[in-house]
Structures are given as C-alpha cells and as structure tokens.
Design a protein around this motif. Structure first.
Motif, PDB file in Angstrom:
ATOM      1  N   ALA A  40     -31.493 -12.148 -36.230  1.00 32.45           N
ATOM      2  CA  ALA A  40     -31.862 -13.614 -36.178  1.00 32.45           C
ATOM      3  C   ALA A  40     -31.281 -14.416 -35.168  1.00 32.45           C
ATOM      4  O   ALA A  40     -31.789 -15.342 -34.545  1.00 32.45           O
ATOM      5  N   LEU A  41     -29.790 -14.011 -35.178  1.00 27.49           N
ATOM      6  CA  LEU A  41     -29.013 -14.716 -34.148  1.00 27.49           C
ATOM      7  C   LEU A  41     -29.304 -14.390 -32.743  1.00 27.49           C
ATOM      8  O   LEU A  41     -29.473 -15.310 -31.967  1.00 27.49           O
ATOM      9  N   ASP A  45     -34.690 -17.413 -28.197  1.00 28.90           N
ATOM     10  CA  ASP A  45     -35.618 -18.669 -27.961  1.00 28.90           C
ATOM     11  C   ASP A  45     -35.063 -19.951 -27.281  1.00 28.90           C
ATOM     12  O   ASP A  45     -35.633 -20.735 -26.505  1.00 28.90           O
ATOM     13  N   TRP A  46     -33.579 -20.105 -27.193  1.00 34.44           N
ATOM     14  CA  TRP A  46     -32.903 -21.217 -26.484  1.00 34.44           C
ATOM     15  C   TRP A  46     -33.181 -21.062 -25.201  1.00 34.44           C
ATOM     16  O   TRP A  46     -33.445 -21.675 -24.262  1.00 34.44           O
ATOM     17  N   ARG A  97     -34.973 -23.286 -22.333  1.00 37.31           N
ATOM     18  CA  ARG A  97     -34.343 -23.770 -21.108  1.00 37.31           C
ATOM     19  C   ARG A  97     -34.886 -23.475 -19.741  1.00 37.31           C
ATOM     20  O   ARG A  97     -35.280 -24.212 -18.808  1.00 37.31           O
ATOM     21  N   LEU A  98     -35.491 -22.195 -19.695  1.00 35.76           N
ATOM     22  CA  LEU A  98     -36.147 -21.755 -18.685  1.00 35.76           C
ATOM     23  C   LEU A  98     -37.429 -22.272 -18.410  1.00 35.76           C
ATOM     24  O   LEU A  98     -37.788 -22.827 -17.245  1.00 35.76           O
ATOM     25  N   ALA A  99     -38.104 -22.390 -19.395  1.00 29.83           N
ATOM     26  CA  ALA A  99     -39.349 -23.364 -19.396  1.00 29.83           C
ATOM     27  C   ALA A  99     -39.113 -24.841 -19.063  1.00 29.83           C
ATOM     28  O   ALA A  99     -39.883 -25.367 -18.214  1.00 29.83           O
TER      29      ALA A  99
END
Length: 230
Positions: free
Chosen positions: A203-204, A210-211, A215-217
């Motif tokens: 999960a971590l 996801d973070w 940021r890339l998006a």
C-alpha cells in the motif's frame, strides 16, 4: 649531536609486502615487474638490486635520499593500496628484504629484494584470473599485463600464470587471489514479514507511485497550457 638508529642484525631476512605491475618483454621471453610510483620506469626481476632513480652515485638506500625499494610490514596495508583507480591492475608481492635496509614505522626502504609470491587479483569483470594479458600500456621494450579470465583474454597478448612464473624464474610463485569481499546491497524487503506487513508495504509503494504519477501529470499539464497561450 645526531642520534643514530640502532643497527639491526636479524638472524633471518625481514619480509614485507608491496604492489607492482607485472610486465612482459617485447619478445615474450622475460617477465618481471615495475613499480607503481617512484622508479616505475625501471622494470625489475624476481631478484633485483635497487639503484638511485635520480642518477646519483650513492648506494641505495641512502639516508638523505628516498631511493631504494620500498615495502610495508603488513599485507593489509599493501592490499589497501590496490583500492585506488590507477592501481587496480597491480599485483600483490610477498618479498624478502635483502642487503642493507632502513626500517620505518610502516615498512622498509632497502637495497635488494627477492619476490617470493605474486598474488594476482580478479579479472576486471570480477571472475577469477587464469592469465595475465596486455593491459594496453607499457614501458619501452615491456608490455604491462593485467589479470584476465578465460572469457576476457580473447586475442590479446597473454601468458598463463604458470608461464609468467617460469619466464620470471628464480622460484617465483604466481597465484590467483580470490579478490576482496563483495558487498551486495539488497534493496528488497526485510525477511520475516507476514501477510499484514507485506500488504502495508504494498500500500505504501502504491501511494508513492500515485504521488509520482500525479506530479508528472501536473508537470505535463502545465507545459501543455503554456504552449497553448498566445
């Protein structure tokens, strides 16, 4: 009044360790060594006498000069010298100190030596060495050699360890060392984790992924918006 060091008269010749580059004569009939620093331009044999590299007429080792052969007392001290980039291809020599010598805290400076054993490190690829092959440099009339495994010798000028010992003569032993201990850093998960701990770690990792994706998006979106502005 000058203080003089006590004169030593050992019952057995002192021994020590040093490093050197193995060399092969241009015609392939002789083998020897050349130093890694002072006096490196003068190849020497298994049994050799030192001379002043500055061309002075005194006998080596002179107290007011730094001429003569050099070695250290401890094997580990000599092996530590092999860590530097320019000395990785050198071999470890186990030597007997002959003739006059000057003792220092870490080693000797002396007039004559016999190389008893040359320990060859691993090939550049990490495999155990089976030969000494052309290292790509040398001295006039001498090719410098470096450790090589069977797969890395290829078409280079090379000699087996036994052949090098035979060409050098005077009872020299040449052995293949196992190399230093390899430290492997395992970036994986620690052992002994159960299912709940593994789920938490997953999960971590997913949260971090996801973070990074968000940021890339955001960065890509900001770049597209700036290009659309007149």
């Amino acid at each position: 009044m000058r203080l003089r060091l006590p004169e030593e008269r050992p019952t057995e010749p002192p021994t020590g360790f040093k490093i050197a580059h193995p060399v092969l004569s241009q015609d392939g009939t002789r083998a020897g060594f050349t130093g890694v620093s002072l006096g490196g331009a003068l190849p020497y044999g298994v049994v050799a006498d030192a001379s002043c590299v500055y061309g002075r007429r005194h006998r080596a080792p002179a107290r007011r000069c730094d001429c003569g052969f050099h070695c250290v007392h401890e094997r580990a001290s000599a092996e530590a010298l092999l860590c530097t980039a320019e000395r990785r291809e050198a071999v470890l020599l186990d030597i007997t100190v002959l003739g006059a010598y000057i003792r220092f805290e870490l080693g000797f400076r002396y007039a004559r030596q016999r190389v008893r054993t040359a320990t060859v490190g691993p090939c550049a690829c990490g495999a155990r060495a089976v030969a000494l092959a052309d290292a790509g440099w040398g001295r006039p009339g001498w090719r410098a050699l470096a450790a090589a495994c069977a797969g890395c010798v290829r078409g280079r000028t090379s000699v087996s360890l036994a052949t090098f010992a035979r060409l050098a003569g005077d009872g020299l032993r040449v052995v293949a060392g196992s190399g230093g201990a390899t430290v492997t850093v395992d970036p994986g998960l620690p052992e002994g984790l159960g299912v709940p701990e593994l789920v938490a770690e997953a999960a971590l990792l997913q949260a971090r992924l996801d973070w990074f994706q968000s940021r890339l998006a955001r960065l890509e979106g900001g770049g597209a918006q700036r290009q659309a502005e007149p």
